[in-house]
Scaffold this motif. Structure first.
Motif, PDB file in Angstrom:
ATOM      1  N   LYS A 256       0.840  -1.207   0.000  1.00  0.00           N
ATOM      2  CA  LYS A 256       0.000   0.000   0.000  1.00  0.00           C
ATOM      3  C   LYS A 256       0.874   1.256   0.000  1.00  0.00           C
ATOM      4  O   LYS A 256       0.614   2.215  -0.734  1.00  0.00           O
ATOM      5  CB  LYS A 256      -0.921  -0.026   1.224  1.00  0.00           C
ATOM      6  CG  LYS A 256      -1.813   1.191   1.358  1.00  0.00           C
ATOM      7  CD  LYS A 256      -2.812   1.020   2.494  1.00  0.00           C
ATOM      8  CE  LYS A 256      -2.149   1.157   3.841  1.00  0.00           C
ATOM      9  NZ  LYS A 256      -3.140   1.136   4.952  1.00  0.00           N
ATOM     10  N   ILE A 259       2.742   1.644  -3.461  1.00  0.00           N
ATOM     11  CA  ILE A 259       1.861   2.093  -4.550  1.00  0.00           C
ATOM     12  C   ILE A 259       1.678   3.598  -4.474  1.00  0.00           C
ATOM     13  O   ILE A 259       1.725   4.307  -5.487  1.00  0.00           O
ATOM     14  CB  ILE A 259       0.502   1.366  -4.499  1.00  0.00           C
ATOM     15  CG1 ILE A 259       0.681  -0.116  -4.866  1.00  0.00           C
ATOM     16  CG2 ILE A 259      -0.509   2.025  -5.433  1.00  0.00           C
ATOM     17  CD1 ILE A 259      -0.560  -0.958  -4.660  1.00  0.00           C
ATOM     18  N   TYR A 363       5.936  -4.243  -9.064  1.00  0.00           N
ATOM     19  CA  TYR A 363       4.488  -4.374  -9.244  1.00  0.00           C
ATOM     20  C   TYR A 363       3.796  -3.121  -8.706  1.00  0.00           C
ATOM     21  O   TYR A 363       2.855  -2.604  -9.323  1.00  0.00           O
ATOM     22  CB  TYR A 363       4.000  -5.633  -8.524  1.00  0.00           C
ATOM     23  CG  TYR A 363       2.502  -5.722  -8.376  1.00  0.00           C
ATOM     24  CD1 TYR A 363       1.683  -5.963  -9.482  1.00  0.00           C
ATOM     25  CD2 TYR A 363       1.894  -5.577  -7.123  1.00  0.00           C
ATOM     26  CE1 TYR A 363       0.306  -6.041  -9.344  1.00  0.00           C
ATOM     27  CE2 TYR A 363       0.521  -5.665  -6.981  1.00  0.00           C
ATOM     28  CZ  TYR A 363      -0.268  -5.894  -8.089  1.00  0.00           C
ATOM     29  OH  TYR A 363      -1.631  -5.982  -7.950  1.00  0.00           O
ATOM     30  N   ALA A 364       4.278  -2.616  -7.562  1.00  0.00           N
ATOM     31  CA  ALA A 364       3.704  -1.411  -6.967  1.00  0.00           C
ATOM     32  C   ALA A 364       3.865  -0.208  -7.891  1.00  0.00           C
ATOM     33  O   ALA A 364       2.978   0.650  -7.961  1.00  0.00           O
ATOM     34  CB  ALA A 364       4.360  -1.132  -5.618  1.00  0.00           C
ATOM     35  N   ILE A 366       3.874  -0.233 -11.187  1.00  0.00           N
ATOM     36  CA  ILE A 366       2.851  -0.358 -12.240  1.00  0.00           C
ATOM     37  C   ILE A 366       1.487   0.033 -11.690  1.00  0.00           C
ATOM     38  O   ILE A 366       0.744   0.807 -12.319  1.00  0.00           O
ATOM     39  CB  ILE A 366       2.831  -1.801 -12.791  1.00  0.00           C
ATOM     40  CG1 ILE A 366       4.157  -2.100 -13.507  1.00  0.00           C
ATOM     41  CG2 ILE A 366       1.659  -1.990 -13.747  1.00  0.00           C
ATOM     42  CD1 ILE A 366       4.305  -3.538 -13.957  1.00  0.00           C
ATOM     43  N   ARG A 367       1.151  -0.474 -10.498  1.00  0.00           N
ATOM     44  CA  ARG A 367      -0.131  -0.110  -9.874  1.00  0.00           C
ATOM     45  C   ARG A 367      -0.197   1.388  -9.618  1.00  0.00           C
ATOM     46  O   ARG A 367      -1.234   2.029  -9.850  1.00  0.00           O
ATOM     47  CB  ARG A 367      -0.286  -0.866  -8.548  1.00  0.00           C
ATOM     48  CG  ARG A 367      -0.611  -2.350  -8.648  1.00  0.00           C
ATOM     49  CD  ARG A 367      -2.103  -2.606  -8.788  1.00  0.00           C
ATOM     50  NE  ARG A 367      -2.864  -2.025  -7.705  1.00  0.00           N
ATOM     51  CZ  ARG A 367      -3.102  -2.617  -6.523  1.00  0.00           C
ATOM     52  NH1 ARG A 367      -2.594  -3.820  -6.281  1.00  0.00           N
ATOM     53  NH2 ARG A 367      -3.831  -2.019  -5.606  1.00  0.00           N
ATOM     54  N   GLY A 368       0.913   1.959  -9.127  1.00  0.00           N
ATOM     55  CA  GLY A 368       0.933   3.380  -8.821  1.00  0.00           C
ATOM     56  C   GLY A 368       0.780   4.249 -10.054  1.00  0.00           C
ATOM     57  O   GLY A 368       0.088   5.267 -10.027  1.00  0.00           O
ATOM     58  N   PHE A 370      -0.789   3.489 -12.889  1.00  0.00           N
ATOM     59  CA  PHE A 370      -2.181   3.442 -13.354  1.00  0.00           C
ATOM     60  C   PHE A 370      -3.117   4.159 -12.385  1.00  0.00           C
ATOM     61  O   PHE A 370      -4.104   4.774 -12.803  1.00  0.00           O
ATOM     62  CB  PHE A 370      -2.621   1.992 -13.571  1.00  0.00           C
ATOM     63  CG  PHE A 370      -2.082   1.389 -14.837  1.00  0.00           C
ATOM     64  CD1 PHE A 370      -2.512   1.827 -16.078  1.00  0.00           C
ATOM     65  CD2 PHE A 370      -1.115   0.396 -14.788  1.00  0.00           C
ATOM     66  CE1 PHE A 370      -2.007   1.287 -17.255  1.00  0.00           C
ATOM     67  CE2 PHE A 370      -0.597  -0.156 -15.954  1.00  0.00           C
ATOM     68  CZ  PHE A 370      -1.046   0.302 -17.192  1.00  0.00           C
ATOM     69  N   ARG A 371      -2.799   4.099 -11.082  1.00  0.00           N
ATOM     70  CA  ARG A 371      -3.643   4.804 -10.118  1.00  0.00           C
ATOM     71  C   ARG A 371      -3.530   6.311 -10.320  1.00  0.00           C
ATOM     72  O   ARG A 371      -4.534   7.030 -10.270  1.00  0.00           O
ATOM     73  CB  ARG A 371      -3.251   4.425  -8.691  1.00  0.00           C
ATOM     74  CG  ARG A 371      -4.094   5.155  -7.647  1.00  0.00           C
ATOM     75  CD  ARG A 371      -3.719   4.768  -6.232  1.00  0.00           C
ATOM     76  NE  ARG A 371      -4.132   3.405  -5.925  1.00  0.00           N
ATOM     77  CZ  ARG A 371      -4.023   2.854  -4.721  1.00  0.00           C
ATOM     78  NH1 ARG A 371      -3.505   3.559  -3.719  1.00  0.00           N
ATOM     79  NH2 ARG A 371      -4.403   1.617  -4.504  1.00  0.00           N
ATOM     80  N   SER A 374      -5.300   7.399 -13.506  1.00  0.00           N
ATOM     81  CA  SER A 374      -6.756   7.314 -13.391  1.00  0.00           C
ATOM     82  C   SER A 374      -7.321   8.377 -12.461  1.00  0.00           C
ATOM     83  O   SER A 374      -8.540   8.509 -12.332  1.00  0.00           O
ATOM     84  CB  SER A 374      -7.158   5.921 -12.889  1.00  0.00           C
ATOM     85  OG  SER A 374      -6.719   5.727 -11.550  1.00  0.00           O
ATOM     86  N   GLN A 377      -5.492   8.528  -6.944  1.00  0.00           N
ATOM     87  CA  GLN A 377      -4.564   8.638  -5.827  1.00  0.00           C
ATOM     88  C   GLN A 377      -4.728   9.972  -5.115  1.00  0.00           C
ATOM     89  O   GLN A 377      -4.466  11.029  -5.680  1.00  0.00           O
ATOM     90  CB  GLN A 377      -3.111   8.484  -6.294  1.00  0.00           C
ATOM     91  CG  GLN A 377      -2.090   8.618  -5.184  1.00  0.00           C
ATOM     92  CD  GLN A 377      -2.260   7.582  -4.090  1.00  0.00           C
ATOM     93  OE1 GLN A 377      -2.158   6.383  -4.354  1.00  0.00           O
ATOM     94  NE2 GLN A 377      -2.528   8.025  -2.876  1.00  0.00           N
TER      95      GLN A 377
END
Length: 387
Positions: A256, A259, A363-364, A366-368, A370-371, A374, A377
């Motif tokens: 968490k 990200i 991985y974080a 990539i998630r961050g 896209f967040r 979008s 965040q």
């Protein structure tokens, strides 16, 4: 495909290992020519304000205040400001009990930067030091930081983050390993020219150089320090000023946090796009792109591409070297997967958690990314639970 494979591999290797190797040899050469840098004496230290923004930190806050009051610094030159805006627990009540602390409180929660900027408006000292409410400083931390301001070219000083790994924190052992490596890179970055940003656990700036960052800043500490670096001042790294905190409660909590940092990383890359022009500050731009931009943008995607390209090349009867590369990638990601399975079962085999932590970090990112793209965040800190 072969060209793309080697380009991808080089960028990944350079971002995580090659840049460190290059720094190591540059510093070796620099020391051979100019000698090892000499630390400034702790004489005529500037006046200083320690600023702590605390939100619902009733578990840590009394110990944090005690730690802050025990810091070594010339009498009359250090003041403490604690801001507890929005706290709905006993944090504000606890801080109010300490007469040696300037306490600022507002019932509304407007975010960390709004609270910090409110405190800064009342600061009259030469230097400001920022530290988190759940970290604890070594006794000479402020002295070791502020001695660097004897150099007029120093605009900010970054302290060191130290992760306390306990027997129960093996699941996040990778966090401690990562920070040890990062600390070494920061030592070399600082000796070459400047650290690339500071972490909120402990950092300092000259008061007259402080520039307000937008309230939408996700990683405000990084932006505050880099805005000073953009003005041509150095950010020095001081490992003998350190903030100690426990590891994240588990990998889910660490994910968490990562990200959010990754989302803020992309935001910072966009906001600091002028540093892509190397001509005004060539060394800083080189350090920034090498140490931050590559990791926060393309590297995680290149890691995925590298696997696909490797499989395609082997399938097309590539040579033995590509087969060895593929075997190595399968082994590495297999160890990471096994580490994930062990973590879920709370089994303690540390060797698997380093590749697991590495993969989790990417991985974080990539998630961050896209967040952030979008728009999901928030700049309001949703703090990770710690042990």
């Amino acid at each position: 495909m072969i060209a793309l494979f080697w380009i991808s591999f080089f960028i990944i290797f350079y971002a995580f290992i090659g840049y460190g190797i290059l720094l190591y040899f540059i510093i070796k050469i620099k020391r051979a020519v100019k000698g090892k840098p000499v630390l400034p004496a702790a004489d005529n230290l500037p006046t200083c304000t320690l600023i702590v923004a605390a939100y619902n930190e009733e578990i840590f806050i009394a110990e944090k205040i005690k730690n802050s009051l025990e810091l070594n610094y010339p009498e009359g030159k250090l003041q403490l400001i604690f801001i507890t805006d929005g706290s709905s627990d006993k944090t504000a009540d606890i801080v109010a009990k300490y007469p040696g602390v300037i306490h600022m409180h507002s019932a509304g929660r407007k975010g960390k930067m709004a609270a910090v900027n409110r405190a800064i408006a009342s600061v009259t000292t030469d230097v400001m030091v920022f530290t988190d409410a759940n970290t604890f400083l070594n006794n000479d931390a402020i002295i070791n930081i502020c001695r660097h301001y004897a150099d007029a070219k120093v605009g900010a000083v970054a302290g060191e983050k130290r992760v306390l790994i306990t027997e129960k924190s093996d699941a996040t052992a990778g966090e401690g390993f990562y920070w040890k490596y990062e600390s070494k890179l920061k030592v070399w970055d600082s000796e070459l020219y400047s650290v690339v940003g500071a972490a909120g656990e402990l950092f300092s700036v000259r008061t007259d150089l402080y520039e307000h960052v937008p309230p939408t800043a996700i990683i405000d500490d990084f932006m505050i320090s880099m805005l000073i670096a953009k003005k041509g001042y150095r950010i020095v790294y001081e490992p003998e000023a350190y903030a100690m905190e426990t590891a994240s409660e588990d990998v889910k909590e660490e994910l968490k946090r990562k990200i959010r940092i990754a989302a803020g990383g992309l935001q910072s890359v966009i906001w600091l796009k002028s540093l892509f022009n190397p001509f005004p500050l060539p060394i800083l731009s080189f350090q920034y792109i090498s140490h931050r931009v590559l990791r926060w943008t393309v590297v995680p995607f290149l890691m995925i591409a590298l696997v696909g390209l490797n499989i395609a090349i082997v399938h097309a009867n590539g040579g033995a070297i590509y087969q060895l590369f593929l075997a190595g990638q399968v082994a590495f990601y297999g160890m990471s997967l096994f580490g994930w399975m062990l973590e879920a079962r709370q089994v303690k085999i540390k060797i698997f958690f380093i590749p697991y932590y590495f993969c989790m970090m990417n991985y974080a990112v990539i998630r961050g990314i896209f967040r952030y793209l979008s728009g999901k965040q928030s700049a309001v800190w949703d703090k990770a639970k710690r042990k």
